[in-house]
Design a protein around this motif. Structure first.
Motif, PDB file in Angstrom:
ATOM      1  N   GLN A   1       0.828  -1.208   0.000  1.00  0.00           N
ATOM      2  CA  GLN A   1       0.000   0.000   0.000  1.00  0.00           C
ATOM      3  C   GLN A   1       0.862   1.257   0.000  1.00  0.00           C
ATOM      4  OE1 GLN A   1      -3.285   0.199  -0.293  1.00  0.00           O
ATOM      5  NE2 GLN A   1      -3.504  -2.030  -0.390  1.00  0.00           N
ATOM      6  N   GLN A   2       1.941   1.224   0.821  1.00  0.00           N
ATOM      7  CA  GLN A   2       2.850   2.374   0.851  1.00  0.00           C
ATOM      8  C   GLN A   2       3.510   2.588  -0.511  1.00  0.00           C
ATOM      9  OE1 GLN A   2       3.360   4.548   3.290  1.00  0.00           O
ATOM     10  NE2 GLN A   2       1.939   3.543   4.710  1.00  0.00           N
ATOM     11  N   LEU A   3       3.884   1.462  -1.167  1.00  0.00           N
ATOM     12  CA  LEU A   3       4.519   1.574  -2.486  1.00  0.00           C
ATOM     13  C   LEU A   3       3.537   2.140  -3.510  1.00  0.00           C
ATOM     14  CD1 LEU A   3       6.914   1.024  -4.342  1.00  0.00           C
ATOM     15  CD2 LEU A   3       6.074  -1.314  -4.633  1.00  0.00           C
ATOM     16  N   LYS A   4       2.292   1.644  -3.478  1.00  0.00           N
ATOM     17  CA  LYS A   4       1.287   2.169  -4.404  1.00  0.00           C
ATOM     18  C   LYS A   4       1.030   3.653  -4.147  1.00  0.00           C
ATOM     19  CE  LYS A   4      -1.191  -2.157  -5.257  1.00  0.00           C
ATOM     20  NZ  LYS A   4      -2.482  -2.879  -5.098  1.00  0.00           N
ATOM     21  N   LEU A   5       0.988   4.019  -2.851  1.00  0.00           N
ATOM     22  CA  LEU A   5       0.790   5.434  -2.523  1.00  0.00           C
ATOM     23  C   LEU A   5       1.955   6.279  -3.027  1.00  0.00           C
ATOM     24  CD1 LEU A   5      -0.904   7.556  -1.035  1.00  0.00           C
ATOM     25  CD2 LEU A   5       0.346   6.992   1.055  1.00  0.00           C
ATOM     26  N   ALA A   6       3.182   5.764  -2.859  1.00  0.00           N
ATOM     27  CA  ALA A   6       4.351   6.499  -3.366  1.00  0.00           C
ATOM     28  C   ALA A   6       4.308   6.613  -4.882  1.00  0.00           C
ATOM     29  CB  ALA A   6       5.636   5.791  -2.916  1.00  0.00           C
ATOM     30  N   GLN A   7       3.884   5.526  -5.562  1.00  0.00           N
ATOM     31  CA  GLN A   7       3.775   5.579  -7.022  1.00  0.00           C
ATOM     32  C   GLN A   7       2.701   6.573  -7.459  1.00  0.00           C
ATOM     33  OE1 GLN A   7       3.080   1.501  -8.053  1.00  0.00           O
ATOM     34  NE2 GLN A   7       5.247   0.923  -7.892  1.00  0.00           N
ATOM     35  N   MET A   8       1.592   6.613  -6.712  1.00  0.00           N
ATOM     36  CA  MET A   8       0.560   7.602  -7.027  1.00  0.00           C
ATOM     37  C   MET A   8       1.090   9.025  -6.833  1.00  0.00           C
ATOM     38  SD  MET A   8      -2.743   5.750  -5.280  1.00  0.00           S
ATOM     39  CE  MET A   8      -3.785   7.179  -5.518  1.00  0.00           C
ATOM     40  N   LYS A   9       1.860   9.230  -5.739  1.00  0.00           N
ATOM     41  CA  LYS A   9       2.437  10.556  -5.506  1.00  0.00           C
ATOM     42  C   LYS A   9       3.409  10.928  -6.632  1.00  0.00           C
ATOM     43  CE  LYS A   9       2.072  10.656  -0.463  1.00  0.00           C
ATOM     44  NZ  LYS A   9       2.817  10.695   0.811  1.00  0.00           N
ATOM     45  N   ILE A  10       4.200   9.935  -7.077  1.00  0.00           N
ATOM     46  CA  ILE A  10       5.148  10.197  -8.169  1.00  0.00           C
ATOM     47  C   ILE A  10       4.397  10.545  -9.439  1.00  0.00           C
ATOM     48  CG2 ILE A  10       6.822   9.065  -9.691  1.00  0.00           C
ATOM     49  CD1 ILE A  10       7.836   7.574  -7.219  1.00  0.00           C
ATOM     50  N   SER A  11       3.320   9.795  -9.715  1.00  0.00           N
ATOM     51  CA  SER A  11       2.522  10.101 -10.902  1.00  0.00           C
ATOM     52  C   SER A  11       1.933  11.509 -10.824  1.00  0.00           C
ATOM     53  CB  SER A  11       1.410   9.063 -11.046  1.00  0.00           C
ATOM     54  OG  SER A  11       0.601   9.357 -12.157  1.00  0.00           O
ATOM     55  N   ALA A  12       1.421  11.852  -9.623  1.00  0.00           N
ATOM     56  CA  ALA A  12       0.861  13.199  -9.459  1.00  0.00           C
ATOM     57  C   ALA A  12       1.953  14.266  -9.590  1.00  0.00           C
ATOM     58  CB  ALA A  12       0.179  13.302  -8.099  1.00  0.00           C
ATOM     59  N   ALA A  13       3.139  13.978  -9.006  1.00  0.00           N
ATOM     60  CA  ALA A  13       4.236  14.945  -9.104  1.00  0.00           C
ATOM     61  C   ALA A  13       4.693  15.117 -10.551  1.00  0.00           C
ATOM     62  CB  ALA A  13       5.399  14.494  -8.225  1.00  0.00           C
ATOM     63  N   ARG A  14       4.772  14.003 -11.298  1.00  0.00           N
ATOM     64  CA  ARG A  14       5.161  14.100 -12.706  1.00  0.00           C
ATOM     65  C   ARG A  14       4.119  14.863 -13.511  1.00  0.00           C
ATOM     66  NH1 ARG A  14       7.446   7.937 -13.572  1.00  0.00           N
ATOM     67  NH2 ARG A  14       9.602   8.350 -12.851  1.00  0.00           N
ATOM     68  N   SER A  15       2.862  14.575 -13.210  1.00  0.00           N
ATOM     69  CA  SER A  15       1.803  15.308 -13.905  1.00  0.00           C
ATOM     70  C   SER A  15       1.878  16.800 -13.589  1.00  0.00           C
ATOM     71  CB  SER A  15       0.443  14.738 -13.500  1.00  0.00           C
ATOM     72  OG  SER A  15      -0.592  15.467 -14.094  1.00  0.00           O
ATOM     73  N   ASN A  16       2.110  17.113 -12.295  1.00  0.00           N
ATOM     74  CA  ASN A  16       2.224  18.526 -11.900  1.00  0.00           C
ATOM     75  C   ASN A  16       3.431  19.183 -12.561  1.00  0.00           C
ATOM     76  OD1 ASN A  16       1.692  20.905 -10.466  1.00  0.00           O
ATOM     77  ND2 ASN A  16       3.063  20.299  -8.810  1.00  0.00           N
ATOM     78  N   LEU A  17       4.571  18.441 -12.611  1.00  0.00           N
ATOM     79  CA  LEU A  17       5.771  18.992 -13.241  1.00  0.00           C
ATOM     80  C   LEU A  17       5.547  19.214 -14.729  1.00  0.00           C
ATOM     81  CD1 LEU A  17       8.714  19.799 -12.894  1.00  0.00           C
ATOM     82  CD2 LEU A  17       9.360  17.420 -13.322  1.00  0.00           C
ATOM     83  N   SER A  18       4.878  18.245 -15.373  1.00  0.00           N
ATOM     84  CA  SER A  18       4.574  18.427 -16.795  1.00  0.00           C
ATOM     85  C   SER A  18       3.663  19.630 -17.015  1.00  0.00           C
ATOM     86  CB  SER A  18       3.917  17.155 -17.332  1.00  0.00           C
ATOM     87  OG  SER A  18       3.548  17.315 -18.679  1.00  0.00           O
ATOM     88  N   LYS A  19       2.687  19.778 -16.112  1.00  0.00           N
ATOM     89  CA  LYS A  19       1.788  20.921 -16.217  1.00  0.00           C
ATOM     90  C   LYS A  19       2.543  22.240 -16.029  1.00  0.00           C
ATOM     91  CE  LYS A  19      -2.387  22.871 -14.154  1.00  0.00           C
ATOM     92  NZ  LYS A  19      -3.386  22.726 -13.070  1.00  0.00           N
ATOM     93  N   LEU A  20       3.438  22.263 -15.029  1.00  0.00           N
ATOM     94  CA  LEU A  20       4.231  23.481 -14.803  1.00  0.00           C
ATOM     95  C   LEU A  20       5.133  23.782 -15.994  1.00  0.00           C
ATOM     96  CD1 LEU A  20       5.256  22.968 -11.062  1.00  0.00           C
ATOM     97  CD2 LEU A  20       3.544  24.543 -11.953  1.00  0.00           C
ATOM     98  N   GLN A  21       5.721  22.733 -16.595  1.00  0.00           N
ATOM     99  CA  GLN A  21       6.575  22.938 -17.764  1.00  0.00           C
ATOM    100  C   GLN A  21       5.760  23.492 -18.938  1.00  0.00           C
ATOM    101  OE1 GLN A  21       9.890  22.225 -17.312  1.00  0.00           O
ATOM    102  NE2 GLN A  21      10.221  23.332 -19.216  1.00  0.00           N
TER     103      GLN A  21
END
Length: 717
Positions: free
Chosen positions: A471-491
């Motif tokens: 569950q922690q790994l899935k949560l971390a992967q979700m956070k990474i996906s959200a962070a990548r999406s946010n970074l792509s949006k900021l770019q």
């Protein structure tokens, strides 16, 4: 008596039967087969208990040897663990020393780093101060050059050199600045009033728009309300017509009429619900009654069906017996048909002739004397036959106990064999599960259950930890996906703002420029605007100052500045000069106004892009680097959690293998435990039956032996 006589005589029962009271016909028992002879000698010398003692000693010796072997293995394992512990302790001490040395080194390095960082901060502060001073120097130098240029231009524009004193010029300057301040105040006041009017206009526009939207919304709600009322009236009319609830007035209904009709409908609905509840209760009562009848009928059906099945089985048994009897009858008929009846009759005649001959011979011999001689022997044989019958009756009385004893012994032996077979089959697995130990058969259940409890608890613990890690790994992967999406949006936002600035800057500057030069372009535009504004204000002030000079010279015939009287020629020349100067000043003022307007437009267009540029700079220098740093931290966290999850999965797989290996043994262990319990239950029963039969003295002869002896005595009689 069989128990008391050997005790009173002081010898064993075996010595009485085989030595002292042995019969003459049985005195040759030492010549019997070895097994029987060994049994008799064992009974005579009471060697059975020594044999059992030897068996017990051998078994104990074997068990002790096995335990010694097990303890030796344990000792070797513990010695290995002890050596490993010593090595680990030495390694820990060395690592602790290294750790302390590294910590001290780290503290020294931290102190050095702190000093260097302080020095860097002081150097950066000095550099920033120097840069600020350099910027001020360049700004002041630019302003100085600007003012010098402006001074030279203004000096060149002057048609004549002013010969007034510095004091008079300062007074004019003070007066001019006061007028400028008053005019600036008026301008500011008018601009504020204009801004207030604009604000009022925008507020009124918003109020008008809100009122328009509110009116539209209220109108839509009114239309919807009317539509809902029509639907309500239609629904009420349909309900009344469908369920025949009575007459209704014509549509449209008022609110009171609709409420009255709704109340009538609800009242009718409540009545129907009450009727429904009563029907349900009645149906439930009837259903319970019918269910009771059904249960009774079902029970009667089961009973009758059982009787029918028993009758069918009885009928099948009778039919089988009939078939057996018919088969026997047919076999007897076949057997009878094989015999030669004529030969049997001939043999019968010969036997009859032989009987007649023997009868004649019997009459010729004197059997009365022989019979009188044989009567004592017959009496002795009768007495022996009666004794054998009594002994047989006693043994027959104990036949149930003997049969039960044999059954119990057979059952006990079967249980022991099954127990030994299962134990031998799974011996290696027991040793593997219990780390080299091999417990007794009676302790296997407890040891295996305890081992399974430990392994199962460890498995459940690891399973819960692995699920939590997943569950922690899935949560971390979700956070990474959200962070990548946010970074792509900021770019994307950064690129969009860059494109927007480029698209706006090129039309404004009329040349292709780099977006990074925007601050310099904006500063140059602001300086140019300030310069144009200063020039325009100066020219405007000079024009306002020179305008009344012509009027004062015509009315007072003197110089407005120094109050010196003019001659007519000087007055004409002064007025002409003032007119020429005013005309050139007006033309120049118009040119300066146009240039100032252009400079202000250029600056305002650039200044409108300042918010977008600030957002662009903030995205590029703060937001995106911070998002990238967060993403790197999340990736490191995800890698760590993935490693933890993989370690837990590997450990869980190993523990699951161990758990499955122990779980496979649970069923055989349960079977072994059941056999052990059966053995514990059967052994006391066998001992009780043996003691019971031995106490009755029935342990010497069996029923078959007595029957053989009885048949022999009866034949002799």
């Amino acid at each position: 008596m069989d128990r008391e006589i050997p005790a009173l005589m002081g010898v064993s029962k075996a010595i009485l039967d085989n030595v002292i009271f042995v019969h003459q016909d049985e005195s040759n028992w030492p010549l019997q087969d070895p097994s029987t002879l060994k049994k008799k000698f064992d009974d005579i010398f009471s060697a059975t208990r020594y044999t059992k003692a030897l068996e017990v000693i051998k078994k104990l010796q074997k068990d002790q040897a096995q335990e010694i072997k097990t303890f030796r293995l344990k000792l070797e394992n513990l010695q290995t663990l002890k050596d490993q512990a010593y090595r680990l302790r030495d390694s820990i001490a060395q690592d602790q020393e290294k750790s302390d040395a590294l910590k001290a080194q780290m503290e020294d390095l931290k102190t050095n780093i702190q000093a260097v960082e302080n020095k860097i901060r002081r150097t950066e502060t000095s550099i920033m101060e120097l840069r600020r001073l350099q910027e001020q120097i360049s700004t002041k130098a630019t302003a100085r050059s600007t003012y010098l240029t402006l001074q030279q231009q203004q000096y060149a524009v002057l048609s004549e050199e002013n010969e007034d004193t510095d004091k008079e010029l300062r007074e004019w300057q003070t007066t001019f600045e006061e007028k400028i301040a008053i005019l600036d105040t008026k301008i500011g006041k008018l601009e504020r009033e204009m801004n207030d009017e604009y604000t009022k206009i925008s507020l009124l526009s918003e109020t008008i728009n809100d009122s328009t939207r509110q009116i539209g919304k209220l109108q839509a709600e009114a239309d919807a309300h009317v539509s809902v009322k029509h639907e309500r009236d239609s629904a009420i009319r349909k309900i009344f017509n469908k369920h025949n609830l009575g007459p209704i007035p014509d549509a449209p209904f008022t609110n009171d009429i609709a409420a009255n009709l709704t109340y009538r409908t609800k009242a009718r609905l409540l009545n129907l619900e009450d009727d429904l509840q009563e029907k349900k209760k009645s149906n439930e009562t009837q259903l319970e009654f019918l269910w009771g009848r059904y249960l009774k009928v079902n029970a009667r059906y089961s009973e009758v069906d059982g009787q029918i099945q028993s009758k069918k089985e009885s009928k099948m048994g009778v039919l089988r017996r009939m078939k057996d009897k018919e088969t026997e009858r047919d076999a007897a008929d076949m057997e009878l048909s094989k015999h030669n009846l004529a030969r049997i009759d001939e043999r019968d005649r010969h036997l009859q002739i032989e009987v007649e001959k023997r009868t004649i011979a019997l009459g010729e011999r004197d059997y009365d004397l022989i019979i009188s001689q044989k009567r004592p022997e017959i009496y002795a044989l009768d007495h022996k036959i009666k004794a054998l019958h009594r002994e047989k009756d006693n043994i027959t009385t104990d036949a149930d106990d003997r049969a039960k004893l044999e059954l119990k012994k057979d059952e006990l032996e079967k249980c022991k064999k099954k127990l030994k077979k299962i134990y031998d089959e799974h011996k290696d697995k027991f040793r593997s599960v219990l780390k080299g130990r091999l417990p007794y058969e009676k302790d296997v259940k407890k040891e295996i259950t305890r081992a399974f409890g430990f392994v199962d608890a460890e498995y459940n613990d690891l399973n819960s930890k692995s699920m939590e890690a997943e569950q922690q790994l899935k949560l971390a992967q979700m956070k990474i996906s959200a962070a990548r999406s946010n970074l792509s949006k900021l770019q994307k936002d950064l690129d969009a703002k860059r494109n927007h600035l480029n698209s706006k800057l090129q039309p404004i500057t009329k040349v292709s420029v780099d977006i990074n030069t925007y601050p310099k372009i904006l500063k140059d535009a602001m300086d140019d605007r300030d310069k144009q504004s200063s020039t325009y204000n100066y020219a405007k002030g000079m024009r306002q100052m020179y305008e009344p000079f012509e009027k004062v010279a015509r009315q007072q015939h003197k110089c407005p500045c120094c109050d010196r009287a003019f001659t007519p020629d000087e007055e004409d020349l002064f007025v002409k000069k003032q007119r020429t100067t005013g005309t050139s000043t007006a033309e120049r003022l118009n040119v300066l106004a146009i240039e100032l307007s252009n400079a202000e437009d250029f600056f305002n267009q650039l200044d409108n892009l300042r918010v977008v540029y600030d957002e662009y700079v903030k995205l590029g220098k703060e937001t995106i680097p911070l998002a990238e740093k967060d993403l790197e931290q999340l990736l490191a966290d995800e890698s760590e959690k993935a490693q933890i999850f993989e370690d837990l999965v590997s450990a869980l797989a190993q523990v699951k293998m161990d758990r499955d290996g122990v779980e496979v043994l649970l069923h055989p262990v349960d079977t072994m435990n059941r056999h052990v319990q059966e053995i514990h239950e059967l052994e006391p029963q066998v001992k009780d039956l043996e003691y019971k039969l031995d106490s009755r003295g029935q342990g010497v002869k069996s029923v078959e032996d007595i029957q053989l002896e009885l048949n022999s005595v009866q034949r002799a009689r």
